[in-house]
Every structure is written in structure tokens, then in C-alpha cells.
Write a protein that holds these residues in place. Structure first.
Motif, PDB file in Angstrom:
ATOM      1  N   GLU A 228       0.720  -1.265   0.106  1.00 54.45           N
ATOM      2  CA  GLU A 228      -0.057   0.014   0.111  1.00 54.45           C
ATOM      3  C   GLU A 228       0.834   1.166   0.088  1.00 54.45           C
ATOM      4  OE1 GLU A 228      -4.217  -1.294   2.087  1.00 54.45           O
ATOM      5  OE2 GLU A 228      -2.634  -0.487   3.539  1.00 54.45           O
ATOM      6  N   ALA A 229       2.005   1.335   0.790  1.00 53.28           N
ATOM      7  CA  ALA A 229       2.930   2.481   0.853  1.00 53.28           C
ATOM      8  C   ALA A 229       3.369   2.718  -0.570  1.00 53.28           C
ATOM      9  CB  ALA A 229       3.989   2.268   1.995  1.00 53.28           C
ATOM     10  N   GLN A 230       3.926   1.646  -1.086  1.00 49.89           N
ATOM     11  CA  GLN A 230       4.418   1.637  -2.305  1.00 49.89           C
ATOM     12  C   GLN A 230       3.430   2.279  -3.696  1.00 49.89           C
ATOM     13  OE1 GLN A 230       5.669  -2.166  -3.052  1.00 49.89           O
ATOM     14  NE2 GLN A 230       7.715  -1.805  -2.444  1.00 49.89           N
ATOM     15  N   ASN A 258      13.662   3.032   2.056  1.00 52.80           N
ATOM     16  CA  ASN A 258      14.994   2.903   1.797  1.00 52.80           C
ATOM     17  C   ASN A 258      15.575   4.283   1.131  1.00 52.80           C
ATOM     18  OD1 ASN A 258      14.597   3.596  -1.252  1.00 52.80           O
ATOM     19  ND2 ASN A 258      13.319   1.600  -1.217  1.00 52.80           N
ATOM     20  N   GLU A 259      16.835   4.481   1.152  1.00 57.72           N
ATOM     21  CA  GLU A 259      17.781   5.538   0.790  1.00 57.72           C
ATOM     22  C   GLU A 259      17.322   6.306  -0.412  1.00 57.72           C
ATOM     23  OE1 GLU A 259      21.660   4.961   0.613  1.00 57.72           O
ATOM     24  OE2 GLU A 259      21.932   4.618   2.589  1.00 57.72           O
ATOM     25  N   ARG A 264      10.200  10.806   1.420  1.00 56.58           N
ATOM     26  CA  ARG A 264       8.613  10.855   1.070  1.00 56.58           C
ATOM     27  C   ARG A 264       8.131  10.379   2.135  1.00 56.58           C
ATOM     28  NH1 ARG A 264       7.563  15.028  -2.239  1.00 56.58           N
ATOM     29  NH2 ARG A 264       5.267  13.698  -2.746  1.00 56.58           N
ATOM     30  N   LEU A 265       8.597   9.915   3.228  1.00 55.67           N
ATOM     31  CA  LEU A 265       7.819   9.288   4.391  1.00 55.67           C
ATOM     32  C   LEU A 265       8.064  10.109   5.718  1.00 55.67           C
ATOM     33  CD1 LEU A 265       9.395   6.275   2.685  1.00 55.67           C
ATOM     34  CD2 LEU A 265       7.201   5.790   3.892  1.00 55.67           C
ATOM     35  N   ASN A 294      15.723  -2.192  12.132  1.00 56.64           N
ATOM     36  CA  ASN A 294      16.798  -2.222  11.318  1.00 56.64           C
ATOM     37  C   ASN A 294      16.882  -0.872  10.372  1.00 56.64           C
ATOM     38  OD1 ASN A 294      17.935  -4.943  12.072  1.00 56.64           O
ATOM     39  ND2 ASN A 294      16.315  -5.662  10.914  1.00 56.64           N
ATOM     40  N   LEU A 295      15.938   0.259  10.637  1.00 60.56           N
ATOM     41  CA  LEU A 295      16.176   1.345   9.884  1.00 60.56           C
ATOM     42  C   LEU A 295      17.623   2.283  10.393  1.00 60.56           C
ATOM     43  CD1 LEU A 295      15.019   3.045   7.655  1.00 60.56           C
ATOM     44  CD2 LEU A 295      13.595   4.175   9.504  1.00 60.56           C
TER      45      LEU A 295
END
Length: 576
Positions: A228-230, A258-259, A264-265, A294-295
Motif C-alpha cells: 500500500e505504501a508503494q 530505503n535511501e 517521502r516518508l 533495522n532502519l
């Protein structure tokens, strides 16, 4: 910035004058380049004016600890904390949250413009920066029975307030898709003020994301999966990753970051109870949890600061850099995000998790928002649910720590053609009573997943129309819990075996307490003890879970004053 302040800032930046305050020997979190920079931070008139080597009238040696920007909650309903803004600020500032983007649609659904104005008044002068998105969907859908209805003409005067920055979550997707006149008026009004428009796309398809984005809607906080986020990211939206008291979406969504897409998050809490805020924190908790998954800590901090600021057009917030507000956190650990001190506009306001020189400001709510529970007497016979036991019936199945529910069909227990709750089957009676205009409407249904062993719970917090909602194992205790709330002008109640076990009065629109937050915490402790007594598990929040069963814009089944509602089919279901 006034002319003299501008000249002073430039004089300090050029080192012709000393700064008001200089934080010496710091490790500065650079959210632009995701690196640590060693140096001093110079502050004058509450604004950062330089990074490097400076001298000040006051110099604070941070001894190599980290300095990071104050945190920003991208979307929060302050009402869900059960205390008004001036008390809410005292709870979250020690957790490093110095700015919130709030949507007062909870109180707006009960008390309309008067409720929104109270939230603005209560947050005026608070150390916390409370920026307001005006409610777009009051009521959430056309068939809801809320206490108020807000059109664009009602919102337009409020858009001129200095702390109003946009249009809040657009929930009525049917109105967006149909381009209804009322919804178009609100979207057009927000765009006239160059404002951000928040989305609310729980369970909606990629095609509907196209529609929302075309309508100028920029954000969504309802994502529950990476996929959904994508879908939202690829269509140019900002995604808010939520971790609240019920909706604990972060572990399931954080893998999308991701980098390449991180900018946008951002993070939000949406709805979080007072005791959870005190115990685990706010956006600081989101950061720690993201790091556990793991972020990179630097990306997590960037999401909680710069990303949120840029999403909502806050040009002077979210970074440690010249020209930015001196909202600063002193950290002893990045990975653990351990906050030692909180500075607001360069002034120390919290140390060791405690407010410093805290002022007990209080804004008395107007009478119009204090007496909002209007019910005729409810009798157990009013709660009966006729049912045909020859076939399986629709049941709302609760998913712990999720806002979404499942639509299931099961045979249940009946007696003389009426539903009888069964703790063995975990089939409980669910009731919603219209409480704003004394219409006498009572919606009835069946819910599974609460695991209640006896008694009943009732509350006037039921998103978003905030009618009275109750769940229980028998009609007598349900009626008793409802009557208790009628007598205290709203709140939370628990009844069992003919006795009231605990109540929490929430007299401000049936949503918030007039008491200091410490007293509310004590009352909540009594509520939690009573929840144990009626056999409820501790791995999810039953009252918050109950409160979201009345929100008919989140799949799959919910309840309204007219009965069980199928969100996907967008219609009420019948038991007979």
C-alpha cells in the motif's frame, strides 16, 4: 522576523556580536546529508544563526552529546489523549515532540466550530507548537449521525487563523469519487489558501489513489502494508507511518523505507492514549521502534523532523541549520534515542524526562461543549437484537492492534428469536446509541475478538461521530454502563454483575477531561484494573479498539446508529 531581530541575527552570524546561547562541543545531526557534524550551535532570539565555532552570552557545553531537531508528529488527534491541548503539551514535550500537526475532527463531530475554536484557544501560548488541519469530513459519511455538520462556508473563517495550515484527512471517499459539490467546495477552499490536504485511504484501490492525488490530496496515514505504501509513493504522495495505541502499523510498513524514497516518508501517532504517551512516548517511540526494525537511526530522525516539516510546508522547522527554529534535543544515544534535554526556541523546557518550571495554564471550556450527552433512559429491552439462527449471521471480528476488522459469518446463540451473547463463542453484543440529538436511534450487532468474560464496557468516544458505543456479555450490564455515562456527561465506564466497577469522566464533548493529566492517569489506572476484573487481555487496548468500531470508512464491518455497516459494499446489513 522583525527588522531589528533580522539585523541582530546577521550580526551574530557574522560574529560581530555574541549569540544569546551557544551549545558547545556538540555532535550535530545533519538531517540534510545524514551525517554527524562536530561543532557549536549558535542561537539568537530563538533561532539558529550559525554552526561552527561561536561565543555566546550563555555557553552550554554538551560534552560531545548529540543535538538533533525537535520532533514533529505529522498527524495526531489530541482528543484521543483524553486531555486538552494545554495538558497534552506537558505530556509530549519531555518526549522531544516540539510540533504537532493536529486534526480536531473528533471534537468537531460533536461540537462543530465551537469545538475547533476551543482547541485553538487551549493551545494558544503553549510551549508546544500546535498546527491545525481543519476537519474535512464532519460527518465522516453522509449517513452518519454526528453532533455537527461542517461545510466549506463554516471552515473558511478558520483558514485565516495563523496556526491553521491545511485541510485534514479526507475520509469520505464516496464524495471524492463522485466530485460532490460539498467536497469540491472544501478541496477548492484549501487550494485557495495553498494548503496541504491530508488523505485517508484505508483499504482503497490503486485507482482510488489516482483519484485522491488528482484531487490535490498529498498524504495518507492509513497504510498497513509495504505494498500500500508503494502504491502511494509511486503516485507522488507522502506516506505517514503510524504507531498509535490501536493502529500499530510501523512494524508492517517500515520495510518500505530505503535511501531512494525515504524523503517521502514521515511518522505519526494518529490516536494515542494518555497512559501510552507517558509510558512509551510519542514520535520518539516511533524512532526507537524503527531502529529496532533495522532502519538507519539517521534516516529515522530525518523522517521525524525534516521530512515532516517539508511535507507540511514548515520552512523554519526540522533541522539544525541557520534560519531554523532552535527547537533542539540533546541526546546521549542515537540508537536508543535517549533524550537528556529538550529546548524550545533555545530555552530549556525539559530535563531528564520532566518539565522545568511548568506553568499550570488552564483554559476553561465554554458551557456549550460541556453538556453533550443527550439520551432518553435506556432499558435492557431497548437493546434486544432479533436474529434468525437457521443460518450464519454477519459478525465483526476484531483484529488486535488494527483499525481494520474482518467480516465473518457464523451461527450464534439465540433464545426466543433474540441474540444471546456467548463468552464461549466470544460473540458479544455491540451497541451504538445516538447521543447528540436524542433521536432514539440504537444500532445493534455482534462482535468477536474482545475476549470479554463478563460485564460491559461503554464510551462516548467512537470515531468519528462519537455516539455512545458499548460492548457486553449481557443487556443489564450494557444498560448500566450506558446510564453511568449519561450521568457524567460522557467518558468511559465498566460494569459487571450489576455494579459499576470504574468510570472516567470526560465532560469536554464527551472526549476530554477538565482535570490535570496526572489525575486522568490515576483514573485510567482504575479503568485498567477493572478491565482485568472483567477478563480482558492486556495485549491490546479494548477501549480504543471499541472506539474505532464506529468508523464506517475503515473496512470491513463497522457499526452505526442504524446497525452493522459493510464498508466495501457501502450499505447496512440485516440480521432478520
Amino acid at each position: 522576523m522583525k527588522r531589528k531581530e533580522l539585523i541582530d541575527a546577521i550580526d551574530v552570524s557574522t560574529k560581530r556580536k555574541k549569540a544569546d546561547v551557544v551549545y558547545k562541543n556538540a555532535r550535530i545531526v545533519d538531517v540534510f546529508n545524514l551525517e554527524i557534524v562536530k561543532g557549536d550551535v549558535a542561537v539568537t532570539n530563538g533561532m539558529i544563526v550559525g554552526i561552527g565555532e561561536f561565543h555566546g552570552e550563555q555557553e552550554i557545553d554538551v560534552n560531545g552529546m548529540f543535538i538533533c531537531p525537535g520532533l514533529i508528529d505529522g498527524h495526531v488527534h489530541i482528543e484521543s489523549s483524553m486531555v486538552p491541548p494545554h495538558e497534552f503539551a506537558k505530556v509530549i514535550l519531555p518526549h522531544g515532540v516540539t510540533t504537532v500537526i493536529t486534526d480536531p475532527h473528533e471534537i468537531a463531530n460533536v461540537s462543530g466550530v465551537k469545538g475547533i475554536q476551543y482547541m485553538l484557544d487551549s493551545s494558544e501560548g503553549a510551549l508546544l507548537d500546535v498546527l491545525v488541519m481543519l476537519p474535512s469530513s464532519v460527518p465522516a459519511t453522509s449517513f452518519e449521525h454526528a453532533g455537527a455538520k461542517l461545510e466549506a462556508s463554516d471552515l473558511e473563517p478558520l483558514f485565516h487563523h495563523k496556526r491553521v495550515i491545511g485541510l485534514a484527512e479526507v475520509m469520505d471517499y464516496v464524495a471524492v469519487q463522485a466530485a460532490s459539490e460539498s467536497m469540491i467546495n472544501k478541496l477548492d477552499l484549501a487550494q485557495q489558501f495553498s494548503s496541504v490536504i491530508d488523505g485517508h485511504m484505508a483499504g482503497l484501490s490503486a485507482d482510488m489513489v489516482n483519484v485522491y492525488r488528482t484531487a490535490g490530496i498529498m498524504t495518507d496515514h492509513e497504510v498497513t502494508t509495504v505494498e500500500e505504501a508503494q502504491e502511494r509513493l509511486k503516485r507522488g504522495m507522502f506516506v505517514l507511518i503510524r504507531q498509535g495505541s490501536v493502529a500499530k502499523d510501523l512494524p508492517n510498513v517500515i520495510g518500505v523505507v530505503n535511501e531512494r524514497n525515504a524523503r517521502r516518508l514521515l511518522f505519526c501517532t494518529d490516536d494515542k492514549h494518555l497512559d501510552d504517551l507517558v509510558k512509551e512516548g510519542s514520535i520518539d517511540h516511533n524512532i526507537r521502534l524503527a531502529v529496532k526494525h533495522n532502519l538507519d537511526p539517521m534516516i529515522a530522525i530525518q523522517m521525524a523532523t525534516l521530512n515532516a516539516a517539508e511535507c507540511y510546508g514548515l520552512k523554519n522547522k526540522g533541522a539544525i541549520a541557520p534560519g531554523y527554529a532552535a527547537d533542539l534535543l540533546i541526546l546521549s544515544s542515537l540508537e536508543e534515542f535517549k533524550i537528556e534535554q529538550v529546548y524550545k526556541a533555545g530555552r530549556l523546557i525539559s530535563e531528564g524526562g520532566k518539565m522545568i518550571n511548568e506553568k499550570r495554564s488552564k483554559i476553561d471550556p465554554p458551557e456549550a461543549i460541556l453538556n453533550t450527552v443527550h439520551l432518553d433512559e435506556i432499558h435492557p429491552s431497548d437493546l434486544s437484537l432479533p436474529i434468525n439462527n437457521d443460518h450464519a449471521v454477519p459478525i465483526i471480528e476484531v483484529i488486535p492492534n488494527q483499525l481494520v476488522t474482518k467480516k465473518i459469518y457464523e451461527k450464534t446463540r439465540t433464545e426466543k428469536g433474540l441474540f444471546i451473547p456467548s463468552t464461549d463463542l466470544d460473540h458479544l453484543k455491540l451497541i451504538m446509541v445516538e447521543r447528540h440529538k436524542r433521536t432514539g436511534l440504537i444500532g445493534k450487532g455482534i462482535v468477536k475478538g474482545f475476549q470479554l468474560k463478563k460485564g460491559a464496557l461503554a464510551t462516548t468516544i467512537s470515531h468519528d461521530s462519537h455516539n455512545l458505543i458499548a460492548v457486553g456479555s449481557n443487556d443489564a450490564d450494557i444498560q448500566l454502563a450506558i446510564s453511568a455515562l449519561n450521568s457524567i456527561s460522557g467518558g468511559l465506564s465498566i460494569a459487571a454483575e450489576g455494579e459499576i466497577l470504574a468510570v472516567l469522566p470526560l465532560s469536554i464533548s464527551g472526549l476530554m477531561s477538565v482535570q490535570p493529566y496526572e489525575e486522568v492517569l490515576c483514573s485510567l489506572a482504575g479503568i485498567h484494573n477493572a478491565l482485568k476484573e472483567v477478563g480482558l487481555p492486556s495485549d491490546f487496548n479494548p477501549f480504543l479498539t471499541l472506539s474505532f468500531l464506529g468508523l464506517p470508512v475503515i473496512p470491513e464491518l463497522k457499526i452505526t446508529c442504524s446497525g452493522i455497516f459493510d464498508v466495501h459494499a457501502f450499505k447496512h446489513l440485516k440480521y432478520e
